[in-house]
Design a protein around this motif. Structure first.
Motif, PDB file in Angstrom:
ATOM      1  N   PRO B  72      18.158 -14.898  10.337  1.00 38.97           N
ATOM      2  CA  PRO B  72      19.070 -15.794   9.616  1.00 38.97           C
ATOM      3  C   PRO B  72      18.399 -16.258   8.322  1.00 38.97           C
ATOM      4  O   PRO B  72      17.176 -16.173   8.197  1.00 38.97           O
ATOM      5  N   PRO B  73      19.187 -16.732   7.369  1.00 41.52           N
ATOM      6  CA  PRO B  73      18.641 -17.076   6.050  1.00 41.52           C
ATOM      7  C   PRO B  73      17.440 -18.018   6.131  1.00 41.52           C
ATOM      8  O   PRO B  73      16.473 -17.846   5.383  1.00 41.52           O
ATOM      9  N   GLU B  74      17.527 -18.997   7.065  1.00 40.39           N
ATOM     10  CA  GLU B  74      16.472 -20.007   7.070  1.00 40.39           C
ATOM     11  C   GLU B  74      15.136 -19.461   7.568  1.00 40.39           C
ATOM     12  O   GLU B  74      14.111 -20.121   7.437  1.00 40.39           O
ATOM     13  N   ARG B  75      15.133 -18.247   8.110  1.00 41.91           N
ATOM     14  CA  ARG B  75      13.864 -17.713   8.604  1.00 41.91           C
ATOM     15  C   ARG B  75      13.364 -16.556   7.755  1.00 41.91           C
ATOM     16  O   ARG B  75      12.444 -15.842   8.145  1.00 41.91           O
ATOM     17  N   LEU B  78      12.792 -16.888   1.839  1.00 45.20           N
ATOM     18  CA  LEU B  78      13.188 -16.555   0.478  1.00 45.20           C
ATOM     19  C   LEU B  78      13.699 -17.803  -0.224  1.00 45.20           C
ATOM     20  O   LEU B  78      14.662 -18.415   0.212  1.00 45.20           O
ATOM     21  N   GLY B  79      13.030 -18.189  -1.335  1.00 49.26           N
ATOM     22  CA  GLY B  79      13.524 -19.314  -2.107  1.00 49.26           C
ATOM     23  C   GLY B  79      14.659 -18.862  -3.008  1.00 49.26           C
ATOM     24  O   GLY B  79      14.776 -17.693  -3.340  1.00 49.26           O
TER      25      GLY B  79
ATOM     26  N   ARG C 173      19.459 -23.620   3.373  1.00 51.11           N
ATOM     27  CA  ARG C 173      19.009 -22.565   4.291  1.00 51.11           C
ATOM     28  C   ARG C 173      17.798 -21.856   3.710  1.00 51.11           C
ATOM     29  O   ARG C 173      16.856 -21.515   4.435  1.00 51.11           O
ATOM     30  N   GLN C 282      14.664 -25.582  12.482  1.00 47.52           N
ATOM     31  CA  GLN C 282      15.601 -24.538  12.883  1.00 47.52           C
ATOM     32  C   GLN C 282      16.315 -24.992  14.140  1.00 47.52           C
ATOM     33  O   GLN C 282      15.855 -25.896  14.815  1.00 47.52           O
TER      34      GLN C 282
END
Lengths: 399, 214, 538
Positions: B72-75, B78-79, C173, C282
């Protein structure tokens, strides 16, 4: 304090009283019928029962074709609303009131009478009043021990009646004491509607009468002093019953209709009604099984008469009288008496009618008819009601 | 190293961007040019992992030998920077920055936040609401916020296009300098040739969706 | 200019502001009766009723807020507005009736269990009239949650809101925050302040509801609203006055609780800072279970409707039977034959919704912006007041004007809450209309009216239609004010339904419950259909 308030209000209301036009009893009947033609009667009547609504619809249709009077059934849940509306309208000086005829008795009648909110006297001048059984049915002249004085026209008779599915209740309990024993044997399966629902109020009045050695005192106006001498026994009797009621007497069904539905569902075992023919009516409608039995208490249950009255500011007073007269006619009374229609007992002296008319009042023994009748007891004077309701609420209204 | 392997975009069954491969070295800024609607912003969204459902992406995104596609994006680490700074309006400048700082002892987190403000010349701005800042100040805070999350790579989606001309030049050099100092790969999307850092590689998306080295 | 402004503010003033003020001015002095107050406070059930009201109102509102937030969060970027609109169409009364049919001791759930447990008579369940009011709370949560979801969705669907939040979510995110963390820290703190109106309306409604409490609430003691309503309808003047005092106490309670909640919010500021400034998180896997909440709502409402449909055709339905013994269309025939109330309800709903939308648009377009705040405040205030109080006031007003029992009185009684809701629903989207369009349009056409007719209003068609549908539904559900104003001369569906519910004819009650649902449902479906962009209409 309560009474003083009421007195003040009555005085205030009387200031707004219109001058009586006097057309009612003085004028001859054909003139009233002529004046009624083309008028509309807004008949405010409790509408919680299908057979009753259907009957009123029939009566309205007859009025249209016979007298050219339009009758609109204003469906209400509680007659007290009408009392309040008429009082407000009169206080606001509204002459063409929204109510022409109201189905009424008891405390509501007493309130309207004492606040001078009723038109009349008119009822004893109606042609069909001569047929009313005023001797055999004294409650047609004494409404809850309040003198009728021609301010309302008798419409039907009522007596507190109990019913059950005979398959589940072999021996009907025919006194409050017996009912208490029955409830103890069937915990959670007996209930009565919470006062001030009028069936609930009637039930606690019945308990009052059965708790007293001599119920004669109840026909006189009550006060706190007098009530306090009866209160402990009355409460002890209710306490004993409540222990084994539905929800242990902490919650109560909200209306008689709810109790009836719960009996039909088997959630409760015993129902109550003011119309002795309602159980038979319920059987005919398929709500209750054919083995339904109905009974009254051995030493009697409370009986009364229900009436129609005309508010002082009614717009169609003539048509309202014609309609009230029609409702007392043998034909309308016989139809109302028919278990398949409504089953509401007549106010007329049937024995004084012509033979063929008498025959029309015969109800074939229908399943669910009262098989164990008891005498009709007089209602306690209407002033007992607030005392009983208040005491009941204090003791049992907190859950 | 950010490696794009045969990545492309499909819109309504038609190729929008034809598959291509690209490696971006640490500290390098590669510019992706294209007209509006050419799919360059969507390409960044695909790499970041939040492509709108109307579009489909293909190919693998690999960052430092980890395949990012299933994450998922949060993992993804990538800034991102956009045309708008997207500072959270209900937070102070300080809260905006703390929002990005990793779970460390509280004193350490506060220290990093203060340092970031110092780095962008906004010392003492922590308790201010974002709307009280000028456009240039907001952009700097946004960049600092992205960097505080310690991304392994950064995606820049026309971050200078809404700035005034004189501001644009200084913001460009400020941004590129910080990226170089961190030594992370960066992918810049733009339609303005002036955005290209000196000596930087440029790829252009042509009208047929194919890519050309410019 | 001045003339335009006058024309702009006049309709809403005449329909809503003036009647409201007049009603309150007329009713309040009459209610300030020391004797009546004393006798209400001395009422044996008063303390219990007060406690029960606060308990059910606060818990019902709190749970509805939590579940609606969970649903909005779980939906992510999916648009919830169309689904939730369908729930709005279900009147409170219908839901309470259906819920009772489902869970009462002779309800369908008990019937389903009966063969498993060998029951031949209904179980002695405490599912309705439970002394704590849990069933009432459940009914409130079931009904208010979709309303809040709908209000959230309407907010999230605003172009400006959506654009800003989409970008902020993407950024958050990329900074390492999971969806739940983002919802709590980024989305929620920006939504809640804008949700004050709907939240207050839910709290006020939960505290003052009469019809739902009558059907599923406890009776000994009842809620304060029920207690006041019973007294108010009493024939005895002193008891009626006591009911009036009860209404005033209830109104005061609502204002007090709203004030207390408002006053408590600043105390939460440190907590808020800790939440906002905490490090990226998370999501726990457990949160994914929230996704089942929204479908669960559809299932419960579906079950409620199904049970009502079954009940409406049940001739006889003895206890352990899962299905009625015979089916009959009698109750439905009655509804069709007695079409007067149905038509009255429909015409009233149409008239009030249309005039309210016209008045609200006129106000929002031409009235000075400063006036918006006043109108919005008055609208929220009006919705906070118990319908009992407003209804009583209108009744006094109509009596004074001598128009009780006339069509204008009935219209005015209905239009007041309708106008308030329509204004609140429309104000947000209308005011957030991008002013740059004005500039763009000014270059294309010089005529302001042409701009409104061809550009602005068509662009705002979805919110305008949604506001109309909401107004329609609000009108259909009116009971207390309608009953008082009609003076028996008119009958509407809810009046008919409440009257019938005293009679205990379940098929007829079920029929009216469903009929009551039908009108707003159609309105919402139509609004949803015509409200979508042209190119999406198939």
């Amino acid at each position: 304090m309560l009474n003083r308030r009421r007195l003040l209000l009555t005085t205030a209301a009387s200031l707004f009283l219109p001058v009586q036009t006097g057309t009612a009893q003085a004028a001859d009947w054909p003139a009233i019928e002529a004046a009624a033609k083309g008028q509309t009667v807004y008949f405010n009547a409790w509408a919680g029962s299908d057979p009753i609504n259907a009957y009123i619809k029939w009566a309205a249709d007859e009025m249209k074709s016979r007298y050219g009077v339009t009758v609109e059934h204003v469906k209400i849940t509680d007659t007290a609303e009408v009392v309040k509306r008429v009082r407000d309208e009169v206080a606001a000086g509204k002459q063409d009131g929204s109510v022409d005829l109201v189905w009424i008795n008891g405390e509501n009648f007493r309130t309207m009478k004492s606040e001078k909110l009723l038109f009349g006297p008119f009822s004893e001048a109606l042609p069909n009043y001569a047929l009313v059984d005023t001797e055999g049915k004294p409650t047609t002249r004494q409404d809850f021990s309040e003198s009728v004085d021609g301010l309302e026209a008798p419409w039907g008779m009522a007596q507190l009646t109990f019913f059950a599915d005979g398959a589940k209740v072999a021996e009907p309990p025919r006194s409050i004491a017996a009912l208490t024993r029955f409830a103890a044997a069937n915990p959670g399966r007996v209930a009565y509607p919470a006062p001030p629902d009028f069936h609930g109020t009637t039930f606690i009045k019945q308990v009052l009468i059965e708790s007293a050695i001599s119920p004669a005192a109840f026909s006189k106006p009550a006060d706190r002093m007098l009530f306090s001498s009866y209160q402990p026994v009355w409460e002890a009797m209710l306490d004993a019953l409540h222990k084994s009621l539905w929800r242990e007497g902490r919650q109560f069904p909200k209306s008689q209709a709810e109790v009836t539905q719960m009996v039909a569902d088997g959630e409760l075992l015993i129902g109550l009604t003011f119309n002795p023919n309602e159980p038979a009516n319920l059987v005919a409608a398929g709500t209750m099984p054919a083995g339904t039995i109905a009974w009254q208490h051995e030493k009697g249950t409370i009986g009364n008469t229900h009436f129609v009255a005309i508010p002082v500011n009614a717009r169609s007073k003539e048509a309202a009288q014609v309609f009230a007269n029609f409702l007392m006619s043998p034909e309308a009374q016989a139809r109302k008496n028919d278990i398949k229609v409504w089953g509401d007992p007549t106010v007329l002296a049937v024995s004084r009618l012509a033979a063929d008319q008498q025959a029309s009042f015969a109800n074939a023994a229908a399943p669910g008819s009262v098989s164990l009748p008891g005498p009709a007891l007089l209602e306690p004077h209407a002033s007992w009601v607030p005392l009983l309701e208040d005491a009941w609420l204090k003791r049992y209204g907190k859950g | 190293m950010l490696s794009l392997r045969h990545i492309g975009l499909v819109l309504n069954g038609k190729p929008l961007v034809r598959p291509f491969s690209l490696d971006v070295a640490p500290g390098e800024v590669v510019t992706l040019m294209g007209a509006s609607g050419s799919g360059k912003s969507s390409l960044l969204a695909f790499i970041a992992g939040d492509l709108p459902p109307a579009m489909t992406g293909q190919g693998d995104v690999v960052l430092n030998r980890t395949r990012l596609n299933p994450l998922p994006p949060e993992r993804r680490g990538l800034g991102r920077l956009f045309q708008d700074d997207y500072l959270f309006p209900h937070m102070t400048v300080g809260e905006n920055l703390l929002f990005a700082v990793a779970d460390l002892p509280r004193a350490e987190r506060l220290q990093r936040m203060e340092q970031a403000l110092t780095d962008c010349g906004l010392e003492g701005f922590a308790p201010r609401p974002p709307h009280s800042l000028s456009g240039g100040q907001r952009s700097r805070v946004a960049l600092m916020r992205a960097l505080l999350a310690e991304p392994a790579a950064i995606l820049l989606d026309e971050p200078f296009s809404k700035l005034d001309r004189p501001l644009r030049a200084s913001m460009r050099s400020f941004t590129f300098e910080h990226i170089r100092n961190r030594g992370i790969p960066a992918l810049l999307v733009s339609h303005d040739p002036e955005d290209v850092p000196p000596g930087g590689r440029v790829l252009e998306i042509l009208e047929d969706g194919s890519l050309k080295n410019a | 200019m001045t003339a335009t402004r006058l024309v702009a503010v006049l309709p809403l003033t005449l329909l809503f502001l003036l009647p409201l003020v007049a009603a309150l001015v007329l009713v309040l002095p009459g209610l300030l009766d020391a004797t009546a107050f004393a006798s209400m406070i001395a009422h044996p059930q008063f303390a219990g009723a007060l406690w029960l009201t606060v308990f059910t109102g606060l818990l019902g509102t709190g749970l509805a807020v939590l579940t609606s937030l969970a649903i909005v969060h779980a939906a992510g970027s999916r648009d919830l507005s169309r689904g939730s609109g369908l729930f709005l169409a279900v009147p409170h009364l219908s839901l309470a009736i259906g819920l009772a049919f489902l869970i009462m001791p002779t309800g369908v759930i008990a019937r389903l269990l009966a063969p498993l447990l060998g029951w031949t008579s209904p179980p002695q369940w405490v599912t309705t009239q439970d002394p704590w009011g849990f069933t009432l709370i459940a009914a409130l949560v079931l009904k208010e949650t979709p309303f809040l979801v709908w209000a959230f969705a309407a907010l999230l669907n605003r172009d400006d809101m959506r654009r800003a939040l989409d970008g902020q979510v993407a950024v958050a995110r990329s900074l390492g925050h999971g969806p739940m963390s983002i919802f709590l820290r980024v989305i929620l703190p920006q939504l809640l302040p804008r949700m004050a109106g709907p939240l207050i309306a839910v709290l006020a409604y939960s505290l003052t509801v009469v019809d739902m409490a009558v059907v599923v609430g406890p009776g000994q003691p009842p809620t304060l609203a029920q207690l006041a309503w019973t007294d108010l309808n009493d024939g005895d003047a002193a008891t009626a006055a006591r009911g009036g005092a009860g209404v005033l106490i209830l109104s005061g309670l609502v204002l007090l609780l709203i004030f207390l909640v408002g006053a408590a919010l600043p105390l939460l500021a440190p907590l808020r800072h800790r939440l906002l400034a905490s490090p990226p998180r998370q999501d726990a896997k457990l949160f994914r279970l929230l996704i089942i909440l929204w479908p669960a709502w559809f299932c419960i409402y579906g079950a409620v409707m199904l049970v009502m449909a079954l009940q409406s055709i049940a001739a006889q339905w003895p206890f352990p039977d899962l299905l009625p013994q015979h089916a009959t269309a009698a109750a439905w025939l009655r509804l069709v034959q007695d079409s007067g109330p149905f038509l009255t309800t429909f015409v009233l709903a149409l008239a009030t919704a249309m005039s309210s939308v016209a008045a609200a648009v006129a106000w929002l377009e031409w009235a000075p912006r400063r006036a918006d705040r006043i109108a919005a405040l008055v609208a929220v205030f009006a919705l906070c007041l118990p319908s009992l109080l407003v209804g009583l006031g209108q009744y006094r007003l109509f009596l004074a004007l001598g128009i009780t029992g006339t069509a204008p009185a009935l219209f005015l009684a209905h239009v007041l809450p309708v106008a308030a809701y329509v204004f609140l629903v429309l104000a947000g989207p209308y005011r957030s209309f991008d002013p740059r369009w004005n500039a763009v349009a000014a270059g294309l056409t010089a005529q302001p009216l042409r701009f409104l007719l061809r550009i602005k209003w068509p662009m705002l068609k979805a919110p305008i239609l949604a506001a109309a549908a909401t107004g329609f539904a609000v009108s259909v559900a009116q009971f207390v004010p309608a009953q008082l104003a009609a003076a028996g001369r008119f009958s509407t569906l809810p009046m008919e339904a409440v009257t019938l519910s005293a009679g205990g004819n379940r098929p007829l009650i079920a029929t009216h419950g469903l009929g009551l649902m039908l009108l707003p449902l159609v309105a919402f479906l139509l609004a949803g259909w015509f409200g979508q962009p042209r190119w999406r209409m198939r």
